[in-house]
Write a protein that holds these residues in place. Structure first.
Motif, PDB file in Angstrom:
ATOM      1  N   LEU A   1       0.827  -1.210   0.000  1.00 42.81           N
ATOM      2  CA  LEU A   1       0.000   0.000   0.000  1.00 42.81           C
ATOM      3  C   LEU A   1       0.864   1.264   0.000  1.00 42.81           C
ATOM      4  CD1 LEU A   1      -2.780  -1.119   2.506  1.00 42.81           C
ATOM      5  CD2 LEU A   1      -3.002  -0.827   0.029  1.00 42.81           C
ATOM      6  N   PHE A   2       1.948   1.268   0.802  1.00 39.90           N
ATOM      7  CA  PHE A   2       2.828   2.439   0.826  1.00 39.90           C
ATOM      8  C   PHE A   2       3.571   2.598  -0.499  1.00 39.90           C
ATOM      9  CE2 PHE A   2       2.271   2.818   5.432  1.00 39.90           C
ATOM     10  CZ  PHE A   2       2.230   4.201   5.544  1.00 39.90           C
ATOM     11  N   ASP A   3       3.931   1.490  -1.127  1.00 42.05           N
ATOM     12  CA  ASP A   3       4.576   1.570  -2.437  1.00 42.05           C
ATOM     13  C   ASP A   3       3.627   2.226  -3.439  1.00 42.05           C
ATOM     14  OD1 ASP A   3       6.730   0.914  -4.337  1.00 42.05           O
ATOM     15  OD2 ASP A   3       5.248  -0.488  -5.167  1.00 42.05           O
ATOM     16  N   ALA A   4       2.381   1.797  -3.449  1.00 47.82           N
ATOM     17  CA  ALA A   4       1.397   2.375  -4.370  1.00 47.82           C
ATOM     18  C   ALA A   4       1.151   3.851  -4.052  1.00 47.82           C
ATOM     19  CB  ALA A   4       0.083   1.587  -4.294  1.00 47.82           C
ATOM     20  N   TYR A   5       1.085   4.182  -2.764  1.00 54.72           N
ATOM     21  CA  TYR A   5       0.874   5.580  -2.352  1.00 54.72           C
ATOM     22  C   TYR A   5       2.047   6.445  -2.798  1.00 54.72           C
ATOM     23  CZ  TYR A   5       0.006   9.565   0.765  1.00 54.72           C
ATOM     24  OH  TYR A   5      -0.206  10.816   1.274  1.00 54.72           O
ATOM     25  N   GLY A   6       3.276   5.989  -2.555  1.00 58.37           N
ATOM     26  CA  GLY A   6       4.453   6.755  -2.963  1.00 58.37           C
ATOM     27  C   GLY A   6       4.509   6.946  -4.472  1.00 58.37           C
ATOM     28  N   LYS A   7       4.169   5.905  -5.206  1.00 56.78           N
ATOM     29  CA  LYS A   7       4.167   6.018  -6.664  1.00 56.78           C
ATOM     30  C   LYS A   7       3.076   6.966  -7.152  1.00 56.78           C
ATOM     31  CE  LYS A   7       6.474   1.645  -7.510  1.00 56.78           C
ATOM     32  NZ  LYS A   7       6.358   0.225  -7.817  1.00 56.78           N
TER      33      LYS A   7
END
Length: 127
Positions: free
Chosen positions: A28-34
């Motif tokens: 989820l954090f990877d998707a948010y950062g992207k």
């Protein structure tokens, strides 16, 4: 305007959250950062280690004092920081609402007053 999204959350004890839970949050954090990167608003982001790795220094009493752990006694600890550049507070709030950390902790939205980059201080608003 530059804003800091300060993530605060309860720190789980070892084994309290299954590995799958950590992996899902990483996804989820990877998707948010992207998403922040794709929108062109991300300045930087850091997720903190747990507070037991913290050392706090103060010189409030005139001498240097160093202690293990965070200085503030709270149930929640600073868990991460996202620095974003958006037009206004409403836009910062909208990005904070999308942050995965808001689902298990809180996200403090604070305007940035000044930044140091490449050896130069840049003003972003009132201090």
């Amino acid at each position: 305007m530059r804003y800091a999204l300060l993530l605060h959350s309860y720190e789980p004890t070892p084994g309290e959250i299954p590995q799958e839970g950590f992996e899902e949050m990483e996804r989820l954090f990877d998707a948010y950062g992207k998403a922040l990167q794709a929108a062109g608003v991300l300045i930087g982001a850091d997720i903190m280690q747990f507070s037991h790795a913290t050392t706090t220094l103060t010189r409030r009493t005139g001498s240097t004092q160093v202690q293990d752990g965070p200085f503030a006694e709270t149930k929640e600890a600073l868990a991460g920081v996202f620095i974003i550049e958006v037009p206004d507070a409403d836009a910062a709030l909208a990005w904070a609402e999308k942050c995965p950390g808001a689902s298990y902790g809180s996200v403090e939205i604070r305007p940035v007053a000044t930044s140091l980059a490449d050896g130069t201080w840049t003003s972003h608003g009132p201090a």
